[in-house]
Design an enzyme around this catalytic site. Structure first.
Site, PDB file in Angstrom:
ATOM      1  N   ASN A 164       0.860  -1.180   0.000  1.00 42.23           N
ATOM      2  CA  ASN A 164       0.000   0.000   0.000  1.00 42.23           C
ATOM      3  C   ASN A 164       0.900   1.233   0.000  1.00 42.23           C
ATOM      4  OD1 ASN A 164      -1.798   2.033   0.538  1.00 42.23           O
ATOM      5  ND2 ASN A 164      -2.632   1.124   2.411  1.00 42.23           N
ATOM      6  N   ARG A 176      -2.762  -2.091  -3.262  1.00 42.28           N
ATOM      7  CA  ARG A 176      -3.954  -1.297  -2.996  1.00 42.28           C
ATOM      8  C   ARG A 176      -3.920  -0.089  -3.926  1.00 42.28           C
ATOM      9  NH1 ARG A 176      -5.222   2.977   1.691  1.00 42.28           N
ATOM     10  NH2 ARG A 176      -7.383   3.313   1.114  1.00 42.28           N
ATOM     11  N   HIS A 189     -12.982   3.194   0.625  1.00 43.11           N
ATOM     12  CA  HIS A 189     -12.912   2.197   1.707  1.00 43.11           C
ATOM     13  C   HIS A 189     -13.607   0.896   1.319  1.00 43.11           C
ATOM     14  CE1 HIS A 189     -12.697   5.616   4.961  1.00 43.11           C
ATOM     15  NE2 HIS A 189     -11.482   5.175   4.682  1.00 43.11           N
ATOM     16  N   LEU A 216     -15.079   3.791  10.772  1.00 42.06           N
ATOM     17  CA  LEU A 216     -14.826   5.049  11.473  1.00 42.06           C
ATOM     18  C   LEU A 216     -13.367   5.120  11.914  1.00 42.06           C
ATOM     19  CD1 LEU A 216     -18.038   5.030  13.738  1.00 42.06           C
ATOM     20  CD2 LEU A 216     -17.815   5.864  11.398  1.00 42.06           C
ATOM     21  N   ASN A 225      -9.649   7.828  10.929  1.00 39.41           N
ATOM     22  CA  ASN A 225      -9.361   9.222  10.603  1.00 39.41           C
ATOM     23  C   ASN A 225     -10.198   9.672   9.424  1.00 39.41           C
ATOM     24  OD1 ASN A 225      -7.592  10.796  12.076  1.00 39.41           O
ATOM     25  ND2 ASN A 225      -5.915   9.388  11.557  1.00 39.41           N
ATOM     26  N   GLY A 226     -10.211   8.814   8.402  1.00 38.93           N
ATOM     27  CA  GLY A 226     -11.172   8.952   7.310  1.00 38.93           C
ATOM     28  C   GLY A 226     -12.338   8.060   7.690  1.00 38.93           C
ATOM     29  N   ARG A 233     -11.400  16.286   7.898  1.00 39.98           N
ATOM     30  CA  ARG A 233     -12.206  16.593   6.707  1.00 39.98           C
ATOM     31  C   ARG A 233     -13.620  17.008   7.117  1.00 39.98           C
ATOM     32  NH1 ARG A 233     -10.966  11.062   3.561  1.00 39.98           N
ATOM     33  NH2 ARG A 233      -9.120  10.762   4.852  1.00 39.98           N
ATOM     34  N   ASP A 240      -7.184  13.523  16.462  1.00 37.29           N
ATOM     35  CA  ASP A 240      -7.199  12.185  17.053  1.00 37.29           C
ATOM     36  C   ASP A 240      -8.327  12.089  18.071  1.00 37.29           C
ATOM     37  OD1 ASP A 240      -6.547   9.911  18.803  1.00 37.29           O
ATOM     38  OD2 ASP A 240      -4.741   9.812  17.565  1.00 37.29           O
ATOM     39  N   ARG A 284      -8.885  10.119  20.424  1.00 34.82           N
ATOM     40  CA  ARG A 284      -8.498   9.889  21.822  1.00 34.82           C
ATOM     41  C   ARG A 284      -8.265  11.211  22.540  1.00 34.82           C
ATOM     42  NH1 ARG A 284      -4.475   5.299  19.859  1.00 34.82           N
ATOM     43  NH2 ARG A 284      -4.492   6.792  18.163  1.00 34.82           N
ATOM     44  N   GLY A 343     -10.157   2.291  13.313  1.00 33.25           N
ATOM     45  CA  GLY A 343      -9.587   2.759  14.577  1.00 33.25           C
ATOM     46  C   GLY A 343     -10.600   3.128  15.651  1.00 33.25           C
ATOM     47  N   ASN A 365     -12.410   0.590  18.567  1.00 31.58           N
ATOM     48  CA  ASN A 365     -11.802   0.830  19.889  1.00 31.58           C
ATOM     49  C   ASN A 365     -12.543   1.750  20.840  1.00 31.58           C
ATOM     50  OD1 ASN A 365      -9.256  -0.681  19.620  1.00 31.58           O
ATOM     51  ND2 ASN A 365      -8.919   0.707  17.910  1.00 31.58           N
ATOM     52  N   GLU A 411      -7.982  -5.016   5.590  1.00 30.78           N
ATOM     53  CA  GLU A 411      -7.934  -4.759   4.146  1.00 30.78           C
ATOM     54  C   GLU A 411      -6.835  -5.582   3.478  1.00 30.78           C
ATOM     55  OE1 GLU A 411      -8.157  -0.700   5.591  1.00 30.78           O
ATOM     56  OE2 GLU A 411      -9.032  -0.148   3.668  1.00 30.78           O
TER      57      GLU A 411
HETATM   58  P1  ADP Z   1      -6.843   5.807   9.232  1.00 27.98           P
HETATM   59  O1  ADP Z   1      -6.487   4.407   8.734  1.00 27.98           O
HETATM   60  O2  ADP Z   1      -7.961   6.452   8.477  1.00 27.98           O
HETATM   61  O3  ADP Z   1      -5.677   6.704   9.453  1.00 27.98           O
HETATM   62  P2  ADP Z   1      -7.551   4.435  11.680  1.00 27.98           P
HETATM   63  O4  ADP Z   1      -8.553   3.442  11.243  1.00 27.98           O
HETATM   64  O5  ADP Z   1      -6.208   3.962  12.077  1.00 27.98           O
HETATM   65  O6  ADP Z   1      -7.471   5.638  10.683  1.00 27.98           O
HETATM   66  O7  ADP Z   1      -8.205   5.206  12.923  1.00 27.98           O
HETATM   67  C1  ADP Z   1      -7.555   6.246  13.557  1.00 27.98           C
HETATM   68  C2  ADP Z   1      -8.509   6.904  14.555  1.00 27.98           C
HETATM   69  O8  ADP Z   1      -8.956   5.916  15.512  1.00 27.98           O
HETATM   70  C3  ADP Z   1      -7.843   8.011  15.348  1.00 27.98           C
HETATM   71  O9  ADP Z   1      -8.644   9.174  15.364  1.00 27.98           O
HETATM   72  C4  ADP Z   1      -7.746   7.423  16.729  1.00 27.98           C
HETATM   73  O10 ADP Z   1      -7.888   8.403  17.696  1.00 27.98           O
HETATM   74  C5  ADP Z   1      -8.926   6.479  16.798  1.00 27.98           C
HETATM   75  N1  ADP Z   1      -8.683   5.511  17.848  1.00 27.98           N
HETATM   76  C6  ADP Z   1      -7.780   4.522  17.883  1.00 27.98           C
HETATM   77  N2  ADP Z   1      -7.829   3.888  19.092  1.00 27.98           N
HETATM   78  C7  ADP Z   1      -8.770   4.520  19.830  1.00 27.98           C
HETATM   79  C8  ADP Z   1      -9.293   4.378  21.156  1.00 27.98           C
HETATM   80  N3  ADP Z   1      -8.819   3.434  21.970  1.00 27.98           N
HETATM   81  N4  ADP Z   1     -10.264   5.205  21.549  1.00 27.98           N
HETATM   82  C9  ADP Z   1     -10.720   6.158  20.743  1.00 27.98           C
HETATM   83  N5  ADP Z   1     -10.271   6.360  19.491  1.00 27.98           N
HETATM   84  C10 ADP Z   1      -9.317   5.570  19.046  1.00 27.98           C
END
Ligand code: ADP
Length: 398
Positions: free
Chosen positions: A7, A91, A180, A209, A211-212, A241, A283, A285, A332, A336, A385
């Protein structure tokens, strides 16, 4: 059969080597800062220390050379030589209208990918660079392109056409494509497995759900609607975004506030979403901490906006499919954050969605989180993926 999944981003490259017998990940890694100072490769193999190589990598070919070197390295590698890589899966973000499935790469495909670059100028060119680099280093190894857009090619015309002059579609390809797709397809197939049913019998809403972020409605085993559109900017609010906004805001920014095209692009892609509202971070978190531990009102608002947007899509997709059997949370945040899932599902009991608060206290596992007897089943399913790409490669190469 070992499949290498690649990727490529503009300055980064993620990879996994997967043994398709048992679908075991032999090694996975990340190359960062390709073409800029501080290039670094990090490879992880289950049960071993991380293998890190820091050395200049001027371009993707040098990066891939190093990846192959790391995979066959006598102490840190996992295979003896490159002949143990049977095929490579790439990818690719945009396959336009041409590809509704993954495809074995030949010259004609390369030409088509190039043509799709105008639809995804930030994403397709690095994907193409990665393919070319692999072809040079492994000229006889079969390569497969797996597209983010492909799964959504089944969306009906009335759903993908924008209410704009029709020529913008016929002459310039302006329509909804959706993204996606590999992730939505993977979790949809997994949920059917967990529900012991054929995906063709289920009405599924998948919420990717991260970052994207995007949501898809899957009926008869096909994507029939998704929240991202012509680009990955449309739909729900995301990390940075904006998601869907009144398009007149763009012209207002340009006319009244003198924003240039680049400035508008920057605002709606990089300075909006939950970052823009909260002013805290992109982020989740950090935003959750600010909202719940520091009582930051803008952070709370950002989360409220995000949950509200997702909820609206779930409601509208239930309408679009005339019902829903299951909702899946992935990526993400979806995998989580129990709080996010609870906030989104709250008030959806009229649809038959009833979350089990205890079962919902889960991270990164494929499980059902709805109460016993909930009309609509809710699941957390970690996306994969890379595995989906490797499965497509296996299918096409055999
Ligand atoms: P991408 O592949 O689009 O960059 P990811 O699928 O890795 O994104 O997701 C990243 C997002 O998931 C971040 O905003 C991160 O804060 C959130 N995230 C990851 N772990 C946790 C958690 N334990 N609690 C809340 N949000 C989380």
């Amino acid at each position: 059969m070992n499949v290498l999944v690649v990727n490529c981003g503009s300055s980064s490259l993620k990879y996994q080597l997967i043994d398709m017998k048992g679908e075991v990940v032999l090694a996975k890694g990340l190359v960062e800062r390709i073409g800029i100072e501080g290039s670094i490769l990090t490879q992880k193999v289950e049960g071993r220390e991380k293998y890190i190589i820091k050395q200049p990598m001027a371009n993707h070919k040098e990066a891939i050379k190093l990846v192959l070197g790391a995979l066959v390295d006598s102490t840190n590698g996992v295979i003896k030589d490159m002949s143990e890589i049977s095929a490579v899966g790439h990818r690719v973000v945009h396959g336009g209208e041409k590809y509704s499935n993954s495809v074995l790469i030949d010259d004609e495909v390369m030409k088509a990918l190039d043509e799709c670059s105008k639809l995804a100028p930030l994403h397709n060119p690095p994907n193409i660079t990665g393919i070319n680099a692999c072809k040079e280093l492994m000229p006889t190894t079969p390569m497969v392109a797996v597209f983010d857009t492909a799964f959504h090619q089944t969306i009906p015309e009335y759903a993908y056409i924008y209410p704009l002059p029709y020529e913008l579609y016929t002459e310039h390809g302006i329509r909804k494509y959706g993204f996606h797709g590999t992730s939505h397809r993977y979790v949809a197939s997994k949920v059917a497995e967990l529900m012991n049913d054929d995906l063709k019998n289920l009405k599924v809403i998948t919420c990717h759900l991260g970052n994207g972020a995007s949501i898809a409605a899957i009926k008869d085993g096909k994507s029939i609607e998704t929240s991202m559109g012509f680009t990955p900017l449309e739909g729900i609010a995301m990390g940075t975004r904006s998601g869907s906004i009144d398009p007149a805001i763009v012209t207002f920014l340009m006319k009244e506030l003198n924003y240039s095209i680049d400035e508008v692009n920057d605002v709606i892609n990089k300075k909006s979403g939950v970052y823009g509202i909260s002013g805290v971070s992109s982020d989740f978190r950090d935003i959750e901490d600010a909202a719940w531990k520091e009582d930051n009102k803008r952070a709370e608002l950002a989360l409220d906006v995000f949950h509200y947007k997702v909820k609206k899509f779930i409601g509208s997709y239930a309408a679009v499919m005339n019902g829903v059997d299951c909702v899946v949370f992935t990526a993400g945040l979806g995998e989580n954050s129990p709080e996010t899932r609870e906030a989104i599902c709250e008030g959806l009991d009229y649809l038959g969605i009833k979350l089990d608060k205890e079962k919902n206290k889960v991270r990164g596992k494929a499980v059902e989180i709805s109460v016993e007897g909930s009309k609509v089943k809710v699941f957390v399913i970690p996306t994969d993926e890379e595995l989906m790409i490797a499965r497509d490669v296996k299918e096409l190469v055999k």
